[in-house]
Design an enzyme around this catalytic site. Structure first.
Site, short mmCIF file in Angstrom:
data_model
loop_
_atom_site.label_atom_id
_atom_site.label_comp_id
_atom_site.label_asym_id
_atom_site.label_seq_id
_atom_site.Cartn_x
_atom_site.Cartn_y
_atom_site.Cartn_z
N GLU A 59 3.75 11.21 4.69
CA GLU A 59 3.87 10.87 6.17
C GLU A 59 4.96 11.53 7.05
OE1 GLU A 59 3.78 8.26 3.52
OE2 GLU A 59 1.72 7.49 3.89
N ARG B 71 -7.03 -3.98 11.86
CA ARG B 71 -7.94 -3.98 10.89
C ARG B 71 -9.16 -4.79 11.24
NH1 ARG B 71 -8.45 -6.40 5.50
NH2 ARG B 71 -10.17 -5.09 4.27
C1 LIG Z 1 3.76 5.28 1.70
C2 LIG Z 1 2.31 4.71 1.50
N1 LIG Z 1 1.37 5.60 2.29
C3 LIG Z 1 -0.12 5.22 2.15
C4 LIG Z 1 -0.34 4.07 1.51
C5 LIG Z 1 -1.91 3.89 1.25
N2 LIG Z 1 -2.44 4.12 -0.14
C6 LIG Z 1 -2.43 3.21 -0.99
S1 LIG Z 1 -3.15 3.42 -2.56
C7 LIG Z 1 -3.13 5.25 -2.00
C8 LIG Z 1 -3.45 6.16 -2.72
C9 LIG Z 1 -2.60 6.41 -3.90
O1 LIG Z 1 -3.17 7.17 -5.09
P1 LIG Z 1 -2.74 7.37 -6.36
O2 LIG Z 1 -1.19 7.29 -6.54
O3 LIG Z 1 -3.21 8.31 -7.10
O4 LIG Z 1 -3.28 5.87 -6.92
P2 LIG Z 1 -4.71 5.71 -7.30
O5 LIG Z 1 -5.73 5.84 -6.31
O6 LIG Z 1 -5.08 6.65 -8.34
O7 LIG Z 1 -4.74 4.36 -7.92
C10 LIG Z 1 -2.64 5.14 -0.50
C11 LIG Z 1 -2.64 6.29 0.27
C12 LIG Z 1 0.62 3.34 0.68
N3 LIG Z 1 0.37 2.38 -0.10
N4 LIG Z 1 2.01 3.68 1.02
#
Ligand SMILES: Cc1ncc(C[n+]2csc(CCOP(=O)(O)OP(=O)(O)O)c2C)c(N)n1
Ligand SMILES: Cc1ncc(C[n+]2csc(CCOP(=O)(O)OP(=O)(O)O)c2C)c(N)n1
Ligand SMILES: [Mg+2]
Ligand SMILES: [Mg+2]
Lengths: 317, 314, 317, 314
Positions: free
Chosen positions: A61, A170
């Protein structure tokens, strides 16, 4: 008393998505940035229609805010999209320096604000973002109340020159403001005329305020309901005019009572017209998991809470 | 990957015999001409004087990093960038520069002024109340030549990427330059940006690192070692060039031109500019002590004496 | 009227440094973390005395907050040190999740708050940090007024269990509170008794408030001066008691008037005892380069400004 | 550096002949015994059931990443960590685990419950109002086994480093484990932490990356390519191990033990755990679609049928 009809529940973030879709067609300078939450932000249609103007930033971000700032140099109008927490607290210093202080024309669009994001719980439920953004000089802070208004605001901020924080949510909630309305930044919307108490509400709390006014009306209390969609610049005139008539005020927001709309209103009152005020807001606690309705009830953010606080403040008139 | 081999491969010289090759390369890279280089070297000395006098006057500011980057800025604004000193924020069809390590504003201001962005006399207002020359560069007071505020470290590469993407959208094939401190690379936002730029082939971007090995509390190696920066950038998918003599105008110009020749090839470019903090003022060199400290009257005189007048003080 | 003597100008950050030096000797659980600003934060003595308990994090404030949170697991009491901007806005989400919501015993110590950091200019002059930190549930927010009080507060927060934000500054200012005082978190300090107006001030503005009270006294106006060193929890009782007597109030802080101490006071008034209030604070602008004194004057943050605002608010009584 | 050589060098097996060496190594790494492995495999299936039933009940939560890490969590809490299910926040003299990618709470909760931290029945309260089992793990409601809140990505490695430093200060020679998503590595704070841990020799730390190649908006390669993670961690000065079969209990145990044997040698350790998102439920596998989506009734039945009861549902 003026009545409002819910034309069908819709989520405010879809209003943002619809606005983006329209902007994609009408304003070639609009670009969209997202930090791995395209679906949640309802930006998929913009992405599909304008892949060259859609920028997937990944889960970064801070970088997104900097890139958005840079894109204004070259005349783009960047709309960033992520959850409210990651749109504000996560990137406060980046917004502060690269966007607000640098006077860049970036639109920070934030979904899933407040407890009504529901089950994800407190780490995602920011209740401080209005306060965060309102403290930044030059920032415009908007919290829309329903689908139609969110769509209208999305269109309006593209025309406004300067940084904007647009907050929405949401859950599916009542959609009751006019379709294809014009959104006037900084201009409060009088929803219901009243004489006994002023209720100023923002975001999801506006519909609750209308419901509260109906209940109060049945109890013989005439409440004036004002939709403060723009927290900054605050329409102090509208608020002062109303409290001069009613003599007391309730502020209602999906936000901590510290730092948000409520305190801004207190300030306006203390500076101009000291008036008893009651706060419908979270009481300096974190949120938690639950359904939106459960959380609004538990944290005192619904029509019932507004009614209760109104009865309280009336006693202090 | 060996960069100079790379360079040769991409040039018509590749087919020539060795001795010719060397000669041609030398000539090619000797641009600008000797007379120009003389002028630029004088300008460097003038810029050093400007730096010292700015920070001395208000007894604050950052001479160390500024002096270390004097040659880079002079080369950038006089030899490398295609820029328009008739300032326009959007900067269409010109190369743009972003300073991420905003604390070295004295060198930036000096070079901007001496490139015609604003009157040289305005350097007199550095860090004074109501000045456009804020402690850290800002757009807020409308100083021509500055396109973003900096000072809080770690944000410049992201901004530069944004400007680079905008150029692509505008079919503007000019280049984005940015400078970033080495200590500054400890900030995580840089690595977000570095990952993004490679993943999205932002290849109209040249990021230079002021690789002086110093930061506020000491040498980067004692504060928080940066390790092998070349390997780091390469592992993040960047093209990496090194300027060993980062205070040598010709070395800077040569390698920065090489960097430019590598734009448009799908990779963002990083130039590791080995500089000496405090360069040109002997008692300020090779130490973090002058990162953010101004010389007193005597020290100023000493510093100026080491850099006698060349093009006229403001 | 009670008089206060400046025992010699000193910077508040040196009070923090002295406190750290003492804690190093008396509390083996105290650890110190710094993000490449050891000298500016006056943490060098602690570092020299206890190299094993001093952690140089480098220019990575987010990581510093996370590391501090983790060190509490194992019983350490981490004190983080960097500039106020990089202690708050830069790392808001990290403080929010890893420290405040996780209830970790971290002391966030922040120097160079406000415009009085001087020449570095607006990117470093945070005027929103009180607001940022006060919105976090569970956070204690302290802004000390001089060297002695800062030292005392540093010692006191080590004993307090829970996250604390301690704000202090760069310039040399009057040192006038007692040496070796006991610092009571959350308890306002009555400095001067008065009957016409209440002046509540925090941080560098406290000394200015005392000066203002003397000027007002010469003009026949009796001002009550309260040092609100703890913005959260706010000593509402002390404020309400005073305004009940005086009938009007001036709040003074080196902070944006949006979101800071002033609005918190407005809220307390609006909820309990509506009262005319005037704000000595920056007026929603960024700062700029200049000397501390020049900036305090230009941005209306000195004794003269307090006098002026007092005269204004008296008219609204 | 070849990791398995390293391992051999450090063991008494180094002097043995090749065939013996292989045999011994195999035996050594076959721990736990076959019977235990059978039990753990049943436990994995039970954990899958717990994951599916938790998210199904509240129609929200993150099954994909949770399923992909079931084997890892089972191995961690049953074979690898020396931990005390009599929970104490400070965790002195025990190994500690921090979950950075808090969204995979269902697998964390299931394994904590089945390791005795809290009653298994409490899984029934996942994501309900007033529950200790929040959508993302938190200390706020006092759930035993959780030492930090997570959910906002990118913060866990820093916290783990802090806990590791505290252990060193306390002369506590136990180890800190942490798990982090691969998409999560796009967050810059991780790279601050990664740089810090190497520069400060935080060698009582094993960071595992859930290398499933997926994140919310799609494959990491399409969202923002991570490039060569091994090279990245190595260039940042880390020891890197890879578990190709990240859903194979024995492979996990073997390499994690190897990782443990490399602690205390001056380098932080990263384990790249190649998992399959949604593992064990065929229609959820190899796609980001189930990152944060709950199965409906029919899908739940299908998923459970593929993982028939083993140790008793809650
Ligand atoms: C700082 C932040 N930005 C965005 C999110 C929203 N978010 C939750 S899980 C995720 C994807 C994470 O990807 P990964 O670490 O590969 O986990 P996986 O989908 O493989 O479980 C996002 C963008 C968040 N929780 N925290
Ligand atoms: C986010 C942030 N943290 C801390 C600082 C304070 N600070 C200013 S310059 C500096 C050192 C920067 O080191 P480097 O980038 O190597 O610059 P050099 O000292 O070589 O000029 C620090 C820590 C800052 N300006 N921004
Ligand atoms: Mg440096
Ligand atoms: Mg993943």
């Amino acid at each position: 008393m003026k009545k409002y009809t819910n034309t069908g529940n819709k989520d405010t973030r879809s209003g943002f998505g619809a606005g983006m879709t329209q902007l994609g067609k009408t304003n070639p300078n609009v670009v969209a940035l997202c930090a791995d939450l395209t679906g949640s932000l309802k930006m998929d249609e913009f992405q599909a229609n304008h892949p060259e103007r859609f920028f997937q930033i990944g889960i970064a971000e801070a970088n997104m805010m900097g890139i958005a700032a840079g894109m204004t140099i070259g005349g783009k109008i960047p709309f960033t999209g992520t959850f409210a927490n990651f749109s504000t607290g996560r990137v406060y210093d980046q917004i502060r320096q690269s966007i607000a202080y640098s006077g860049k024309n970036v639109k920070i669009c934030a979904s899933h604000a407040g407890v009504t994001l529901g089950e994800d719980g407190a780490t995602h439920q920011i209740l401080e973002d209005i306060g965060l953004m309102k403290m930044l000089p030059g920032m415009t802070v908007i919290n829309t109340c329903d689908y139609n208004q969110t769509k209208a605001a999305t269109l309006a901020i593209a025309e406004h020159k300067g940084p904007v924080y647009l907050r929405f949510g949401r859950p599916s909630v009542a959609n009751f403001t006019p379709e294809n309305q014009t959104f006037e930044i900084g201009k409060a919307v009088h929803l219901i005329e009243g004489t006994d108490v002023t209720i100023v509400a923002t975001g999801h709390l506006v519909w609750e305020a209308i419901q509260a006014a109906e209940t109060l009306f049945e109890q013989g209390i005439s409440a004036e309901v004002i939709n403060i969609h723009t927290i900054k610049p605050l329409d102090a005139e509208a608020i002062l005019k109303s409290v001069t008539k009613t003599g007391c005020i309730v502020t209602a927001e999906e936000h901590n009572y510290l730092g948000g709309l409520g305190e801004s209103v207190s300030r306006v009152l203390a500076e101009n017209h000291p008036t008893p005020q009651a706060f419908v807001a979270t009481q300096d606690t974190f949120g938690e998991s639950g359904t939106p309705a459960q959380l609004m009830e538990k944290y005192g953010l619904n029509a019932a809470a507004i009614v209760q606080k109104t009865l309280d403040v009336l006693k202090r008139k | 990957m060996n960069n100079s081999n790379q360079f040769v491969k991409n040039s018509f010289l590749f087919s020539l015999q060795r001795p010719f090759k060397t000669l041609f390369l030398t000539l090619k890279n000797l641009l600008p001409l000797m007379t120009d280089i003389n002028h630029l070297e004088k300008l460097v000395i003038q810029v050093r004087r400007d730096i010292l006098r700015q920070v001395h006057k208000v007894n604050s500011g950052h001479p160390g990093g500024s002096l270390g980057c004097a040659e880079f800025f002079v080369a950038l604004y006089n030899e490398l960038m295609e820029h328009n000193s008739n300032f326009n924020m959007n900067g269409k069809n010109e190369d743009l520069f972003f300073l991420s390590n905003g604390h070295i504003s004295p060198v930036f201001y000096s070079v901007l002024a001496r490139s015609g962005y604003f009157p040289v006399e305005e350097l007199n207002t550095f860090r004074l109340l109501n000045s456009r020359l804020q402690g850290h560069p800002t757009t807020h007071e409308g100083l021509p030549g500055v396109r973003i505020a900096s000072g809080s470290l770690g944000q410049g590469i992201s901004v530069a990427i944004g400007a680079a993407l905008a150029k692509k959208l505008n079919n503007d094939n000019k280049i984005i330059y940015t400078l970033c401190g080495d200590g500054e690379l400890q900030e995580g936002q840089n690595w977000e940006a570095i990952m993004y730029a490679a993943g999205n082939k932002v290849d109209n971007l040249i990021v230079t690192i002021d690789y002086n090995g110093q930061q506020i509390d000491g040498a980067t190696d004692t504060v928080l070692p940066l390790g092998n920066l070349t390997e780091k950038f390469k592992s993040f998918g960047w093209e990496v060039l090194t300027i060993k003599e980062g205070n040598n105008l010709q070395a800077i110009i040569k390698t920065m031109k090489e960097a430019k020749s590598k734009t448009g090839k799908g990779k963002p470019i990083c130039v590791l500019l080995h500089t000496v903090m405090g360069n040109g003022v002997d008692f300020m060199m090779h130490t973090h002590a002058w990162h953010g400290k101004a010389p007193n009257d005597e020290q100023l005189e000493k510093g100026l004496a080491q850099n006698p007048v060349t093009l006229g003080d403001y």
